[in-house]
Motif scaffolding. Structure first.
Motif, PDB file in Angstrom:
ATOM      1  N   PRO A 118      14.002   2.122 -25.749  1.00 58.94           N
ATOM      2  CA  PRO A 118      13.456   2.685 -27.132  1.00 58.94           C
ATOM      3  C   PRO A 118      13.548   4.071 -27.198  1.00 58.94           C
ATOM      4  O   PRO A 118      13.666   4.633 -26.143  1.00 58.94           O
ATOM      5  CB  PRO A 118      11.883   2.299 -26.970  1.00 58.94           C
ATOM      6  CG  PRO A 118      11.622   2.105 -25.410  1.00 58.94           C
ATOM      7  CD  PRO A 118      12.976   1.556 -24.890  1.00 58.94           C
ATOM      8  N   MET A 119      13.732   4.470 -28.335  1.00 59.84           N
ATOM      9  CA  MET A 119      13.833   5.945 -28.702  1.00 59.84           C
ATOM     10  C   MET A 119      12.454   6.638 -28.057  1.00 59.84           C
ATOM     11  O   MET A 119      11.518   6.241 -28.644  1.00 59.84           O
ATOM     12  CB  MET A 119      14.110   6.313 -30.046  1.00 59.84           C
ATOM     13  CG  MET A 119      14.371   7.733 -30.399  1.00 59.84           C
ATOM     14  SD  MET A 119      14.782   7.876 -32.133  1.00 59.84           S
ATOM     15  CE  MET A 119      13.251   7.903 -32.855  1.00 59.84           C
ATOM     16  N   PRO A 120      12.764   7.532 -27.422  1.00 61.42           N
ATOM     17  CA  PRO A 120      11.431   8.358 -27.031  1.00 61.42           C
ATOM     18  C   PRO A 120      10.668   8.892 -28.384  1.00 61.42           C
ATOM     19  O   PRO A 120      11.443   9.169 -29.385  1.00 61.42           O
ATOM     20  CB  PRO A 120      11.837   9.478 -26.072  1.00 61.42           C
ATOM     21  CG  PRO A 120      13.417   9.056 -25.708  1.00 61.42           C
ATOM     22  CD  PRO A 120      13.722   8.347 -26.753  1.00 61.42           C
TER      23      PRO A 120
ATOM     24  N   ASP B  75      13.911  13.647 -34.278  1.00 65.20           N
ATOM     25  CA  ASP B  75      14.466  12.143 -34.009  1.00 65.20           C
ATOM     26  C   ASP B  75      15.803  11.850 -33.705  1.00 65.20           C
ATOM     27  O   ASP B  75      16.189  10.852 -33.111  1.00 65.20           O
ATOM     28  CB  ASP B  75      13.824  11.294 -35.179  1.00 65.20           C
ATOM     29  CG  ASP B  75      12.239  11.262 -35.069  1.00 65.20           C
ATOM     30  OD1 ASP B  75      11.634  11.581 -34.210  1.00 65.20           O
ATOM     31  OD2 ASP B  75      11.665  10.754 -36.396  1.00 65.20           O
ATOM     32  N   THR B  76      16.772  12.474 -34.448  1.00 65.38           N
ATOM     33  CA  THR B  76      17.981  12.402 -34.165  1.00 65.38           C
ATOM     34  C   THR B  76      18.419  12.730 -32.812  1.00 65.38           C
ATOM     35  O   THR B  76      19.258  12.025 -32.108  1.00 65.38           O
ATOM     36  CB  THR B  76      19.021  13.341 -35.240  1.00 65.38           C
ATOM     37  OG1 THR B  76      18.719  12.753 -36.524  1.00 65.38           O
ATOM     38  CG2 THR B  76      20.303  13.208 -34.960  1.00 65.38           C
ATOM     39  N   ALA B  77      17.709  13.663 -32.307  1.00 65.67           N
ATOM     40  CA  ALA B  77      17.934  14.092 -30.899  1.00 65.67           C
ATOM     41  C   ALA B  77      17.703  13.043 -29.843  1.00 65.67           C
ATOM     42  O   ALA B  77      18.345  12.731 -29.081  1.00 65.67           O
ATOM     43  CB  ALA B  77      17.379  15.200 -30.654  1.00 65.67           C
ATOM     44  N   MET B  78      16.544  12.754 -30.091  1.00 68.25           N
ATOM     45  CA  MET B  78      15.810  11.698 -29.200  1.00 68.25           C
ATOM     46  C   MET B  78      16.976  10.227 -29.312  1.00 68.25           C
ATOM     47  O   MET B  78      17.097   9.784 -28.426  1.00 68.25           O
ATOM     48  CB  MET B  78      14.530  11.277 -29.563  1.00 68.25           C
ATOM     49  CG  MET B  78      13.614  12.376 -29.639  1.00 68.25           C
ATOM     50  SD  MET B  78      13.251  12.817 -27.846  1.00 68.25           S
ATOM     51  CE  MET B  78      14.246  14.484 -28.110  1.00 68.25           C
TER      52      MET B  78
ATOM     53  N   GLN C 189      16.724  14.489 -24.229  1.00 65.16           N
ATOM     54  CA  GLN C 189      15.392  14.305 -23.790  1.00 65.16           C
ATOM     55  C   GLN C 189      14.183  15.308 -24.367  1.00 65.16           C
ATOM     56  O   GLN C 189      13.122  15.083 -24.367  1.00 65.16           O
ATOM     57  CB  GLN C 189      15.174  14.328 -22.220  1.00 65.16           C
ATOM     58  CG  GLN C 189      15.513  13.064 -21.591  1.00 65.16           C
ATOM     59  CD  GLN C 189      17.228  12.946 -21.614  1.00 65.16           C
ATOM     60  OE1 GLN C 189      18.123  13.920 -21.740  1.00 65.16           O
ATOM     61  NE2 GLN C 189      17.784  11.753 -21.645  1.00 65.16           N
ATOM     62  N   PHE C 190      14.880  16.538 -24.723  1.00 59.92           N
ATOM     63  CA  PHE C 190      14.133  17.521 -25.270  1.00 59.92           C
ATOM     64  C   PHE C 190      14.740  18.188 -26.288  1.00 59.92           C
ATOM     65  O   PHE C 190      15.955  18.343 -26.393  1.00 59.92           O
ATOM     66  CB  PHE C 190      13.689  18.499 -24.185  1.00 59.92           C
ATOM     67  CG  PHE C 190      12.939  17.901 -23.005  1.00 59.92           C
ATOM     68  CD1 PHE C 190      11.386  17.955 -22.954  1.00 59.92           C
ATOM     69  CD2 PHE C 190      13.655  17.710 -21.812  1.00 59.92           C
ATOM     70  CE1 PHE C 190      10.977  17.335 -21.941  1.00 59.92           C
ATOM     71  CE2 PHE C 190      12.907  17.058 -20.743  1.00 59.92           C
ATOM     72  CZ  PHE C 190      11.423  16.834 -20.877  1.00 59.92           C
ATOM     73  N   VAL C 191      14.039  18.805 -27.233  1.00 67.23           N
ATOM     74  CA  VAL C 191      14.674  19.677 -28.201  1.00 67.23           C
ATOM     75  C   VAL C 191      13.939  21.222 -28.045  1.00 67.23           C
ATOM     76  O   VAL C 191      13.040  21.313 -27.637  1.00 67.23           O
ATOM     77  CB  VAL C 191      14.428  19.360 -29.843  1.00 67.23           C
ATOM     78  CG1 VAL C 191      14.933  18.080 -30.160  1.00 67.23           C
ATOM     79  CG2 VAL C 191      12.809  19.200 -30.069  1.00 67.23           C
TER      80      VAL C 191
END
Length: 393
Positions: free
Chosen positions: A4-6, A334-337, A342-344
């Motif tokens: 699942p998306m973090p 959310d796009t990054a996840m 793992q982090f932005v």
């Protein structure tokens, strides 16, 4: 079955450190240290970002040697500096955030006139912004720099930091060795990519050997220098693979551009030429007005503007990655996840609104007010800030 998306606002581990969320205040040189020491203003700067919701805030820039500073005021890892650094880390921890120290050597970006020490580079070169000449680094210089990073890692533990970020970007010393445009050496540090990456890998290994798993170790790695003949994304993919195989890092933060040759390639948006000229010393001011546009080029801004190149690194390695560049809202996070980061990391948006992370958490539709005018870049000489808003007293 896909994981699942973090949740970007859920706690997450970075190496041995548990962060309260996955949002990092990126290193932005604060211009608030004095004589290599922490000031109350520097502590307040990071407390604001900690109170504003960052999972971790990053102190920039903590040089590993006197000749590695871009300005003589910058923090050095001396015994005299440790009490102030401890006050800073304790204050940030009191707000519930973790705190990292960005460690590095500016190399050809250093200002020898300010530092009172010659600048070093892979090869002898003239630096127009400081009107000075950098000398080619000797093997003794490089050994000293590697040991300086190891010392900084150990000192960071003593000062209470949760992490260190090794600066491998923006054509600072390690990054300048990666760049075939800047690195013209004929020895084991020049020529092939493996040789050009030697210093970066040696530094990361030295820090890991020095600190073990007592704190997290990240590195800020260039993906693209933004200049013809410079370090390229395909080379960055291979260097990321080597760094992962070495096991020296807990995460990579991906960046771009060259403080030496093309700084706006990182920032995107407006190039504040007039404002830069106004804060420069008189001998340089005229040159900035006449020829600055060749150095301060404008690139159109868009959200997540480093994502395209960062995807190539994401596809090549399994280690945690930190996405930087145009992260301004929950949709971008959310796009990054969803894309496997793992982090932005956020920078300019938090200079405008230090509490933006908390407000996005409370109201996911919140948008940053940053207009990417980049006038904050010119404020580093008097205390980095958004010049469009009144600052707290």
């Amino acid at each position: 079955m896909n994981d699942p998306m973090p949740d970007v606002f859920a706690p997450a581990k970075l190496g041995p450190v548990m962060l309260r969320n996955r949002v990092i205040k990126a290193a932005t040189y604060e211009g608030l240290s004095r004589k290599g020491l922490v000031t109350d203003e520097l502590i307040d700067f990071h407390v604001r970002h900690a109170a504003g919701g960052a999972g971790m805030t990053t102190v920039a820039y903590c040089a590993v040697a006197p000749d590695g500073r871009t300005d003589r005021r910058q923090i050095l890892w001396t015994d005299e500096a440790l009490p102030g650094l401890r006050r800073l880390t304790e204050a940030v921890h009191h707000e519930g955030a973790a705190v990292a120290a960005q460690i590095g050597h500016a190399g050809p970006v250093a200002d020898p006139r300010s530092n009172g020490h010659p600048a070093i580079a892979p090869s002898r070169r003239f630096h127009a912004a400081t009107a000075s000449l950098a000398k080619a680094a000797t093997h003794a210089d490089l050994d000293r720099v590697v040991k300086g990073h190891a010392h900084a890692g150990k000192a960071a533990i003593e000062a209470g930091f949760d992490a260190v970020e090794i600066h491998l970007g923006h054509n600072y010393l390690a990054s300048s060795f990666l760049s075939p445009k800047v690195n013209r050496r004929k020895d084991e540090y020049g020529g092939s990519l493996e040789n050009r990456a030697r210093l970066s890998r040696d530094i990361a290994r030295a820090v890991r050997d020095a600190v073990g798993d007592r704190i997290a170790i990240t590195a800020k790695l260039n993906m693209d220098d933004g200049v013809p003949g410079g370090f390229r994304p395909d080379e960055a993919v291979q260097v990321a693979r080597w760094l992962e195989a070495d096991g020296s890092l807990d995460a990579l933060e991906l960046t771009a551009g060259s403080s030496l040759l093309n700084p706006m390639y990182l920032f995107k948006g407006d190039a504040p030429l007039r404002e830069f000229a106004a804060v420069m010393p008189r001998p340089i001011r005229l040159g900035v007005r006449l020829a600055g546009r060749r150095f301060l080029r404008e690139y159109p801004y868009e959200d997540l503007y480093l994502l395209k190149d960062a995807r190539r690194i994401r596809a090549a390695v399994k280690m945690p990655l930190i996405l930087l560049g145009g992260v301004t809202d929950k949709a971008g996070m959310d796009t990054a996840m969803a894309e496997g980061f793992q982090f932005v990391a956020m920078a300019r948006a938090l200079l405008r609104e230090p509490d933006l992370i908390n407000r996005i958490k409370d109201e996911p539709g919140t948008r940053s007010l940053c207009v990417h005018c980049n006038k904050c870049m010119t404020s580093i000489y008097s205390g980095t800030r958004c010049v469009l808003v009144e600052q707290p007293a």
